[in-house]
Design a protein around this motif. Sequence first.
Motif, PDB file in Angstrom:
ATOM      1  N   LEU A 164       1.132  -1.440   0.251  1.00 59.03           N
ATOM      2  CA  LEU A 164      -0.137  -0.285   0.572  1.00 59.03           C
ATOM      3  C   LEU A 164       0.912   0.936  -0.224  1.00 59.03           C
ATOM      4  CD1 LEU A 164      -2.696  -0.742   2.373  1.00 59.03           C
ATOM      5  CD2 LEU A 164      -3.014  -1.218   0.275  1.00 59.03           C
ATOM      6  N   VAL A 165       2.245   1.316   0.354  1.00 63.56           N
ATOM      7  CA  VAL A 165       3.079   2.478   1.039  1.00 63.56           C
ATOM      8  C   VAL A 165       3.523   2.414  -0.797  1.00 63.56           C
ATOM      9  CG1 VAL A 165       5.429   2.949   1.622  1.00 63.56           C
ATOM     10  CG2 VAL A 165       3.632   1.709   3.248  1.00 63.56           C
ATOM     11  N   PHE A 166       3.422   1.541  -1.202  1.00 63.18           N
ATOM     12  CA  PHE A 166       4.634   1.961  -2.501  1.00 63.18           C
ATOM     13  C   PHE A 166       3.833   1.964  -3.677  1.00 63.18           C
ATOM     14  CE2 PHE A 166       8.054   0.115   0.407  1.00 63.18           C
ATOM     15  CZ  PHE A 166       9.286   0.842  -0.398  1.00 63.18           C
ATOM     16  N   ARG A 167       2.344   1.605  -3.647  1.00 60.63           N
ATOM     17  CA  ARG A 167       0.923   1.653  -4.418  1.00 60.63           C
ATOM     18  C   ARG A 167       0.839   3.183  -4.309  1.00 60.63           C
ATOM     19  NH1 ARG A 167      -4.405  -1.392  -3.703  1.00 60.63           N
ATOM     20  NH2 ARG A 167      -3.090  -3.298  -3.902  1.00 60.63           N
ATOM     21  N   ALA A 168       0.798   3.749  -3.109  1.00 62.63           N
ATOM     22  CA  ALA A 168       0.285   4.678  -3.444  1.00 62.63           C
ATOM     23  C   ALA A 168       1.398   6.502  -4.127  1.00 62.63           C
ATOM     24  CB  ALA A 168       0.830   6.168  -1.624  1.00 62.63           C
ATOM     25  N   ILE A 177      10.251   9.336  -0.324  1.00 65.83           N
ATOM     26  CA  ILE A 177       9.089   8.911   0.471  1.00 65.83           C
ATOM     27  C   ILE A 177       9.951   9.074   1.717  1.00 65.83           C
ATOM     28  CG2 ILE A 177       7.850   7.358  -0.628  1.00 65.83           C
ATOM     29  CD1 ILE A 177       8.474   4.800   0.776  1.00 65.83           C
ATOM     30  N   VAL A 178       9.035   9.447   2.900  1.00 66.55           N
ATOM     31  CA  VAL A 178       9.380   9.558   4.148  1.00 66.55           C
ATOM     32  C   VAL A 178       7.924   9.143   5.212  1.00 66.55           C
ATOM     33  CG1 VAL A 178       9.523  10.958   6.253  1.00 66.55           C
ATOM     34  CG2 VAL A 178      10.788  11.639   4.059  1.00 66.55           C
ATOM     35  N   VAL A 179       7.661   7.975   5.941  1.00 70.37           N
ATOM     36  CA  VAL A 179       7.232   7.421   6.493  1.00 70.37           C
ATOM     37  C   VAL A 179       7.237   7.517   7.847  1.00 70.37           C
ATOM     38  CG1 VAL A 179       6.684   4.643   4.707  1.00 70.37           C
ATOM     39  CG2 VAL A 179       8.788   5.256   6.906  1.00 70.37           C
ATOM     40  N   CYS A 180       5.681   6.996   8.229  1.00 67.24           N
ATOM     41  CA  CYS A 180       5.603   8.058   9.736  1.00 67.24           C
ATOM     42  C   CYS A 180       4.357   7.351  10.598  1.00 67.24           C
ATOM     43  CB  CYS A 180       5.234   9.321   9.391  1.00 67.24           C
ATOM     44  SG  CYS A 180       6.116  10.251   8.008  1.00 67.24           S
ATOM     45  N   HIS A 181       4.673   7.531  11.958  1.00 62.76           N
ATOM     46  CA  HIS A 181       3.984   6.709  12.100  1.00 62.76           C
ATOM     47  C   HIS A 181       4.215   7.247  14.116  1.00 62.76           C
ATOM     48  CE1 HIS A 181       6.211   3.725  14.048  1.00 62.76           C
ATOM     49  NE2 HIS A 181       5.406   3.668  14.646  1.00 62.76           N
ATOM     50  N   ASN A 182       2.835   7.198  14.782  1.00 62.53           N
ATOM     51  CA  ASN A 182       2.715   7.818  16.186  1.00 62.53           C
ATOM     52  C   ASN A 182       2.580   6.406  17.303  1.00 62.53           C
ATOM     53  OD1 ASN A 182      -0.003   6.564  14.868  1.00 62.53           O
ATOM     54  ND2 ASN A 182      -0.737   7.784  17.388  1.00 62.53           N
ATOM     55  N   ARG A 200      12.084  -3.599   5.692  1.00 63.65           N
ATOM     56  CA  ARG A 200      11.507  -4.306   4.736  1.00 63.65           C
ATOM     57  C   ARG A 200      11.051  -3.541   3.885  1.00 63.65           C
ATOM     58  NH1 ARG A 200       5.716  -6.455   7.003  1.00 63.65           N
ATOM     59  NH2 ARG A 200       5.503  -7.005   5.080  1.00 63.65           N
ATOM     60  N   LEU A 201      10.344  -1.879   4.203  1.00 62.37           N
ATOM     61  CA  LEU A 201      10.482  -1.152   2.899  1.00 62.37           C
ATOM     62  C   LEU A 201      11.849  -0.513   2.392  1.00 62.37           C
ATOM     63  CD1 LEU A 201       7.792   1.070   5.852  1.00 62.37           C
ATOM     64  CD2 LEU A 201       7.116   0.490   3.699  1.00 62.37           C
ATOM     65  N   ARG A 202      13.042  -0.514   3.146  1.00 63.30           N
ATOM     66  CA  ARG A 202      14.123  -0.129   2.988  1.00 63.30           C
ATOM     67  C   ARG A 202      14.329  -1.003   1.345  1.00 63.30           C
ATOM     68  NH1 ARG A 202      18.608  -0.404   6.383  1.00 63.30           N
ATOM     69  NH2 ARG A 202      18.037  -2.724   6.100  1.00 63.30           N
ATOM     70  N   GLU A 203      14.074  -2.246   1.990  1.00 61.69           N
ATOM     71  CA  GLU A 203      14.408  -3.499   0.692  1.00 61.69           C
ATOM     72  C   GLU A 203      13.638  -2.980  -0.454  1.00 61.69           C
ATOM     73  OE1 GLU A 203      14.400  -6.822   2.899  1.00 61.69           O
ATOM     74  OE2 GLU A 203      15.690  -6.750   4.159  1.00 61.69           O
ATOM     75  N   ALA A 204      11.680  -3.190  -0.072  1.00 64.71           N
ATOM     76  CA  ALA A 204      11.251  -2.770  -1.632  1.00 64.71           C
ATOM     77  C   ALA A 204      11.863  -1.855  -2.203  1.00 64.71           C
ATOM     78  CB  ALA A 204       9.741  -2.796  -0.870  1.00 64.71           C
ATOM     79  N   ALA A 205      12.227  -0.394  -1.698  1.00 69.49           N
ATOM     80  CA  ALA A 205      12.087   1.061  -2.461  1.00 69.49           C
ATOM     81  C   ALA A 205      13.678   0.752  -2.644  1.00 69.49           C
ATOM     82  CB  ALA A 205      12.590   1.675  -1.143  1.00 69.49           C
ATOM     83  N   VAL A 206      14.823  -0.408  -2.755  1.00 67.22           N
ATOM     84  CA  VAL A 206      15.848  -0.583  -3.714  1.00 67.22           C
ATOM     85  C   VAL A 206      14.982  -0.459  -4.290  1.00 67.22           C
ATOM     86  CG1 VAL A 206      17.851  -1.754  -3.716  1.00 67.22           C
ATOM     87  CG2 VAL A 206      16.861  -0.015  -1.832  1.00 67.22           C
ATOM     88  N   LEU A 207      14.353  -1.765  -3.744  1.00 69.47           N
ATOM     89  CA  LEU A 207      13.578  -2.550  -6.025  1.00 69.47           C
ATOM     90  C   LEU A 207      12.899  -1.811  -6.903  1.00 69.47           C
ATOM     91  CD1 LEU A 207      13.180  -6.578  -4.381  1.00 69.47           C
ATOM     92  CD2 LEU A 207      15.143  -5.764  -6.001  1.00 69.47           C
ATOM     93  N   LEU A 208      12.040  -0.780  -6.083  1.00 67.57           N
ATOM     94  CA  LEU A 208      11.018   0.190  -7.375  1.00 67.57           C
ATOM     95  C   LEU A 208      12.631   1.408  -7.283  1.00 67.57           C
ATOM     96  CD1 LEU A 208       8.160  -0.823  -5.642  1.00 67.57           C
ATOM     97  CD2 LEU A 208       8.718  -1.161  -7.460  1.00 67.57           C
ATOM     98  N   GLU A 209      13.375   1.567  -7.142  1.00 69.35           N
ATOM     99  CA  GLU A 209      14.026   2.792  -7.268  1.00 69.35           C
ATOM    100  C   GLU A 209      13.622   3.913  -6.464  1.00 69.35           C
ATOM    101  OE1 GLU A 209      15.080   2.666 -11.468  1.00 69.35           O
ATOM    102  OE2 GLU A 209      16.745   1.548 -11.059  1.00 69.35           O
TER     103      GLU A 209
END
Length: 232
Positions: A164-168, A177-182, A200-209
Amino acid sequence: MYSTNRIPITSWAEEDRPREKLVAKGRHVLTDAELLAIILGTGSRNESAVDLSRRLLSENENSLEKLSRLSVPELIKYDGIGEAKAISITAALELGRRRNAMTANDDELVIRASADGYNIIRPELEDLDHEQFWVILLNRGNKVLRKELISRGGMNATVVDPKLVFRAALSAGASGIVVCHNHPSGGIKASENDIRLTRRLREAAVLLEITLLDHIIVGANSYFSFADDGLL
């Protein structure tokens, strides 16, 4: 027990009445209790509006932030606060939160440091009693395209699907992107789940450039940055 021999606000010297004081001297000279008294309008049988406001603040560590976290049912539990007063308090504090959120337009913002990301997302997360996970979407110059809510959860956690993060991000054509939660508890220490999710987010981000610039945890008037702490 509170004294029944209180002096009503209407009998005070004019310069001590909150409404009159605001008109005569300006809003900035009023205390939090006096401003809250104006919102309440009236006190109770045993307290003036100002006394009631002082007690309400005192029982919440004189913190508007803590007060803003209370729901209408929680506010009604305080002596002298009925549903109408509770709704007025909630509405006024929500207006203040929304004003903070609008202090700058997203399309004028650039993220240069973790503090920039924190200031952008803080109005969305700082007063919540449950966890939410947001993503700030950026172009190549780290200019903010928009911020988007990804998920919401309970008091201790929210389930985040990286898809969902990378779909957005892909939908917005974001380069970063900067991800954030409280943390509703107010603490900012990263949990093991927070650390695993970030990996996990970092690994997916690398794949998607797509560049994962930071993961920000928002607490009580403070934040934790994975980037600043060398965890990215």
